[in-house]
Scaffold this motif. Structure first.
Motif, PDB file in Angstrom:
ATOM      1  N   TYR A 135      11.089   5.081  11.213  1.00 23.19           N
ATOM      2  CA  TYR A 135       9.953   5.644  11.946  1.00 23.19           C
ATOM      3  C   TYR A 135       9.483   4.705  13.070  1.00 23.19           C
ATOM      4  CZ  TYR A 135       9.718   9.461   8.635  1.00 23.19           C
ATOM      5  OH  TYR A 135      10.030  10.573   7.898  1.00 23.19           O
ATOM      6  N   PHE A 136       9.982   3.467  13.071  1.00 21.95           N
ATOM      7  CA  PHE A 136       9.600   2.521  14.136  1.00 21.95           C
ATOM      8  C   PHE A 136      10.566   2.586  15.329  1.00 21.95           C
ATOM      9  CE2 PHE A 136       7.834   0.625  10.253  1.00 21.95           C
ATOM     10  CZ  PHE A 136       6.494   0.621  10.624  1.00 21.95           C
ATOM     11  N   ASP A 137      11.572   3.459  15.252  1.00 29.84           N
ATOM     12  CA  ASP A 137      12.587   3.512  16.325  1.00 29.84           C
ATOM     13  C   ASP A 137      11.976   3.678  17.716  1.00 29.84           C
ATOM     14  OD1 ASP A 137      14.739   3.126  14.682  1.00 29.84           O
ATOM     15  OD2 ASP A 137      15.263   5.243  14.499  1.00 29.84           O
ATOM     16  N   LEU A 138      11.008   4.601  17.837  1.00 34.89           N
ATOM     17  CA  LEU A 138      10.442   4.859  19.170  1.00 34.89           C
ATOM     18  C   LEU A 138       9.680   3.625  19.678  1.00 34.89           C
ATOM     19  CD1 LEU A 138       9.883   6.725  21.561  1.00 34.89           C
ATOM     20  CD2 LEU A 138       7.959   7.688  20.309  1.00 34.89           C
ATOM     21  N   THR A 139       8.782   3.093  18.853  1.00 33.87           N
ATOM     22  CA  THR A 139       8.010   1.931  19.321  1.00 33.87           C
ATOM     23  C   THR A 139       8.919   0.733  19.580  1.00 33.87           C
ATOM     24  OG1 THR A 139       7.436   1.674  17.010  1.00 33.87           O
ATOM     25  CG2 THR A 139       5.671   2.381  18.472  1.00 33.87           C
ATOM     26  N   ASN A 140       9.932   0.545  18.739  1.00 37.33           N
ATOM     27  CA  ASN A 140      10.842  -0.588  18.939  1.00 37.33           C
ATOM     28  C   ASN A 140      11.677  -0.460  20.215  1.00 37.33           C
ATOM     29  OD1 ASN A 140      10.014  -1.853  16.672  1.00 37.33           O
ATOM     30  ND2 ASN A 140      11.698  -1.171  15.375  1.00 37.33           N
ATOM     31  N   SER A 141      11.721   0.738  20.792  1.00 34.72           N
ATOM     32  CA  SER A 141      12.561   0.916  21.989  1.00 34.72           C
ATOM     33  C   SER A 141      11.794   0.615  23.276  1.00 34.72           C
ATOM     34  CB  SER A 141      13.095   2.352  22.043  1.00 34.72           C
ATOM     35  OG  SER A 141      12.044   3.241  22.402  1.00 34.72           O
ATOM     36  N   ILE A 142      10.469   0.396  23.135  1.00 35.23           N
ATOM     37  CA  ILE A 142       9.672   0.178  24.356  1.00 35.23           C
ATOM     38  C   ILE A 142       9.826  -1.271  24.833  1.00 35.23           C
ATOM     39  CG2 ILE A 142       7.345   0.271  25.358  1.00 35.23           C
ATOM     40  CD1 ILE A 142       6.741   2.439  23.191  1.00 35.23           C
ATOM     41  N   ARG A 143      10.187  -1.410  26.097  1.00 36.92           N
ATOM     42  CA  ARG A 143      10.393  -2.721  26.724  1.00 36.92           C
ATOM     43  C   ARG A 143       9.590  -2.768  28.023  1.00 36.92           C
ATOM     44  NH1 ARG A 143      12.782  -3.320  22.655  1.00 36.92           N
ATOM     45  NH2 ARG A 143      14.805  -4.242  22.210  1.00 36.92           N
ATOM     46  N   LEU A 144       9.431  -3.947  28.548  1.00 34.18           N
ATOM     47  CA  LEU A 144       8.719  -4.067  29.820  1.00 34.18           C
ATOM     48  C   LEU A 144       9.388  -3.242  30.913  1.00 34.18           C
ATOM     49  CD1 LEU A 144       7.614  -7.777  30.297  1.00 34.18           C
ATOM     50  CD2 LEU A 144       6.187  -5.710  30.342  1.00 34.18           C
ATOM     51  N   SER A 158       9.709  13.645  15.669  1.00 34.07           N
ATOM     52  CA  SER A 158       9.694  12.540  14.712  1.00 34.07           C
ATOM     53  C   SER A 158       9.965  11.306  15.552  1.00 34.07           C
ATOM     54  CB  SER A 158      10.812  12.752  13.690  1.00 34.07           C
ATOM     55  OG  SER A 158      11.241  11.498  13.189  1.00 34.07           O
ATOM     56  N   THR A 159       9.403  10.185  15.160  1.00 30.70           N
ATOM     57  CA  THR A 159       9.607   8.968  15.956  1.00 30.70           C
ATOM     58  C   THR A 159      10.951   8.308  15.650  1.00 30.70           C
ATOM     59  OG1 THR A 159       8.340   7.812  14.285  1.00 30.70           O
ATOM     60  CG2 THR A 159       7.163   8.430  16.305  1.00 30.70           C
ATOM     61  N   LYS A 160      11.734   8.916  14.716  1.00 33.26           N
ATOM     62  CA  LYS A 160      13.053   8.357  14.403  1.00 33.26           C
ATOM     63  C   LYS A 160      14.054   8.685  15.513  1.00 33.26           C
ATOM     64  CE  LYS A 160      12.953   8.799   9.379  1.00 33.26           C
ATOM     65  NZ  LYS A 160      13.707   9.350   8.243  1.00 33.26           N
ATOM     66  N   PHE A 161      15.003   7.789  15.739  1.00 29.83           N
ATOM     67  CA  PHE A 161      16.076   8.046  16.712  1.00 29.83           C
ATOM     68  C   PHE A 161      17.341   8.546  16.028  1.00 29.83           C
ATOM     69  CE2 PHE A 161      14.889   5.303  20.690  1.00 29.83           C
ATOM     70  CZ  PHE A 161      13.753   6.079  20.849  1.00 29.83           C
ATOM     71  N   LEU A 162      17.444   8.311  14.723  1.00 28.84           N
ATOM     72  CA  LEU A 162      18.576   8.833  13.949  1.00 28.84           C
ATOM     73  C   LEU A 162      17.964   9.583  12.775  1.00 28.84           C
ATOM     74  CD1 LEU A 162      20.744   5.588  13.902  1.00 28.84           C
ATOM     75  CD2 LEU A 162      21.526   7.760  14.871  1.00 28.84           C
ATOM     76  N   LYS A 163      18.689  10.595  12.256  1.00 25.80           N
ATOM     77  CA  LYS A 163      18.150  11.322  11.109  1.00 25.80           C
ATOM     78  C   LYS A 163      17.913  10.326   9.966  1.00 25.80           C
ATOM     79  CE  LYS A 163      19.132  15.633   8.683  1.00 25.80           C
ATOM     80  NZ  LYS A 163      20.065  16.748   8.548  1.00 25.80           N
ATOM     81  N   GLN A 164      18.865   9.416   9.797  1.00 29.34           N
ATOM     82  CA  GLN A 164      18.702   8.391   8.763  1.00 29.34           C
ATOM     83  C   GLN A 164      18.260   7.077   9.407  1.00 29.34           C
ATOM     84  OE1 GLN A 164      21.633   8.528   5.563  1.00 29.34           O
ATOM     85  NE2 GLN A 164      22.631  10.201   6.667  1.00 29.34           N
ATOM     86  N   GLY A 165      17.289   7.186  10.305  1.00 29.66           N
ATOM     87  CA  GLY A 165      16.800   6.009  11.024  1.00 29.66           C
ATOM     88  C   GLY A 165      15.433   5.577  10.538  1.00 29.66           C
TER      89      GLY A 165
END
Ligand SMILES: Cc1cc2nc3c(=O)[nH]c(=O)nc-3n(C[C@H](O)[C@H](O)[C@H](O)COP(=O)(O)OP(=O)(O)OC[C@H]3O[C@@H](n4cnc5c(N)ncnc54)[C@H](O)[C@@H]3O)c2cc1C
Length: 522
Positions: free
Chosen positions: A354-363, A345-352
């Motif tokens: 679905y954008f958690d993974l994409t939001n974590s991408i940085r240069l 799942s792209t979530k970082f927390l069970k109650q997180g």
């Protein structure tokens, strides 16, 4: 100017600032997240510095509702008694025991710390959060049997593992794990080990107990339903951290300054580390792996099993996906779980989100993330296979352990979410790690915990490591050394090198916690 004599420079500066105008919102310490890691650190710090001001922020309405909750993790007191992934076979065929010894040491430190909390009446009723349960390993096939035999021989050389039994005899194994042997073919080549002094831990209960005590202490405030949304270094020259916090119930926002921040936000830690923007955090990324259990709903079957039985991971499986058949005690009720089945799942927390993974991408982490993905195609393949499993496939996996299992006796439950650490690697560009990573700022004002294994069992040793890094001056003082030794009698020593001390502290912790103790011969 008032200064604390016991404390180092970061706190002296903070007290000085209390004279200025920003004052009322000054807090010495902020802990983000109300899981087992923050709870453990909070207990340590409040015992070491009783006057300390601590603010704790948790986005959910209760403590320990993410990974630390009993239903979200396997509740294994990881001592490396039964987890075969901690003892890999080396290319020359010998067994690498180094990780297992370390993990067993760490768990003994946890037990000592919990016993201290019970003896001091800071937490009560150890029977509600820890109990003895034999830890067993079970394998089939000639190659795996050979491995388990070698593993047993290798571990028997260490005092920490004395008392572990090995058997290839079906009658003996049937006594140890009758349910696993029911319906098994006579010609199966099998072997098992049995360590009677294993434990099942309800980390959620323990965490809530610790927060209950912390919440009653002067100068400690716990804010549930409050999310830390941003953090950065304060620009007022004070070397403090400025945090933005949102009350999720009212929408109200506030700012807070802190001299020391611990990001113990579990899967939420990576985002906050990125916001803190410290050079030590560059290049870190995360890869979420979700999990599912089969939970037994037939009381007769639950009653027949009384152990944690760990097997061998299938090819390509990440180490934390080793299947196990687990007796658990949750909220006073005996339960039986099988799994975990890995998922994605792209979530970082069970109650997180679905954008958690994409939001974590940085240069600064895109290269390590792409490289880790490229070098872990086996894992990707394994996760796809797991995610696309049908109920019949899951039953087949269960039947490898419980040949007579029937689907109607089991229901599928969602486990906690893990975020595996991705970090820079000189050779490969980036690599995926399955352990825990403690990152701290060079000035010791910020610490972050990423990753989830071996996890809650080792919270005590992880927090000791944190204090060694971030409270480097304080920890060297006689006062802290004395207090830490009172909390963890073996502090600073290796029990495996000191069998006499091992016997003594094990017996003491086991007595206080009400656990089965191994009789050591000295
Ligand atoms: C399937 C599974 C099985 C496991 N099995 C075991 C096991 O058998 N034995 C073992 O020892 N360990 C096990 N673990 C690992 C263990 O559960 C974790 O290592 C441990 O619970 C992590 O604790 P924590 O305090 O870091 O995180 P958590 O318990 O996840 O707590 C973090 C808290 O931070 C909060 N938070 C997040 N972001 C913010 C924010 N921005 N502001 C405020 N609050 C925030 C979250 O809501 C959460 O309550 C397992 C984990 C999983 C997922």
């Amino acid at each position: 100017m008032i200064t604390f004599t016991l404390l180092g420079s970061k706190f002296a500066a903070s007290t000085t600032l209390q004279m200025s105008s920003a004052i009322q919102k000054e807090h010495e310490i902020v802990l983000i997240g109300a899981g087992i890691m923050s709870a453990t650190l909070g207990m340590f710090l409040k015992e070491l510095m009783p006057d300390l001001k601590i603010n704790i922020y948790e986005r959910l309405d209760v403590a320990a509702a993410e990974s630390s909750d009993a239903w979200n993790n396997a509740g294994t007191g990881h001592s490396a008694f039964c987890e075969l992934n901690y003892t890999p076979e080396k290319p020359d065929g010998s067994i690498d025991t180094s990780k297992a010894v370390k993990i067993a040491e760490w768990f003994e430190a946890s037990k000592q710390f919990w016993a201290y909390l019970v003896e001091k009446n800071l937490i009560t009723k150890p029977e509600d959060f820890v109990r003895s349960i034999p830890h067993m390993s079970f394998v089939w096939g000639a190659e795996n049997v050979e491995y388990l035999k070698k593993r047993h021989e290798a571990l028997q050389k260490f005092p920490l593992f004395k008392g572990m039994q090995y058997s290839e005899d079906k009658a003996t194994i049937k006594q140890w794990m009758p349910l696993v042997m029911e319906g098994r073919k006579d010609d199966d080549v099998i072997a098992a080990t049995n360590m009677p002094i294993g434990t099942d831990v309800n980390f959620g209960e323990l965490t809530r107990d610790m927060f209950a005590w912390l919440g009653k202490q002067p100068n400690v405030n716990i804010y549930f339903g409050h999310e830390v949304t941003n953090m950065r270094r304060s620009r007022n020259g004070s070397n403090k951290w400025k945090l933005k916090i949102k009350d999720l119930n009212t929408g109200e926002k506030k700012r807070e300054y802190a001299s020391f921040v611990f990001i113990g936000a579990g899967g939420g830690s990576l985002h906050l580390l990125e916001k803190a923007d410290i050079p030590e955090g560059n290049g870190f990324g995360g890869f979420p792996v979700s999990g599912q259990w089969l939970k037994c709903v037939n009381p007769e079957i639950i009653e027949k099993h009384n152990a944690k039985v760990y097997g061998k991971a299938s090819v390509g499986a990440p180490p934390m996906s080793v299947p196990h058949v687990d007796t658990r005690m949750i909220n006073g009720k005996k339960e039986l779980l099988f799994g975990p089945y890995a998922g994605f799942s792209t979530k970082f927390l069970k109650q997180g989100s679905y954008f958690d993974l994409t939001n974590s991408i940085r240069l600064n982490n895109i290269k390590p993330m792409l490289a880790a993905g490229y070098h872990n195609m086996g894992l990707t393949k394994y996760l796809i296979q797991q995610v696309t499993q049908s109920p019949e496939d899951r039953l087949e996996a269960l039947k490898e352990y419980l040949p007579d299992a029937k689907m109607e006796d089991w229901v599928l439950e969602t486990a906690g979410q893990r975020v595996q650490v991705i970090k820079k690697d000189e050779k490969e560009g980036g690599k995926l790690e399955f352990g825990t990573e403690m990152i701290s700022s060079a000035d010791g004002t910020l610490a972050v915990l990423l990753g989830a294994s071996p996890g809650a069992s080792t919270a005590v040793s992880i927090m000791l490591e944190l204090m060694e890094k971030c409270f480097a001056d304080e920890i060297k003082t006689g006062a802290w050394q004395q207090k830490l030794t009172a909390m963890i009698p073996s502090y600073g020593q290796l029990l495996n090198d000191n069998p006499e001390m091992l016997a003594k502290v094990r017996q003491h912790s086991d007595e206080v916690l009400g656990l089965t103790s191994f009789q050591h011969e000295n």
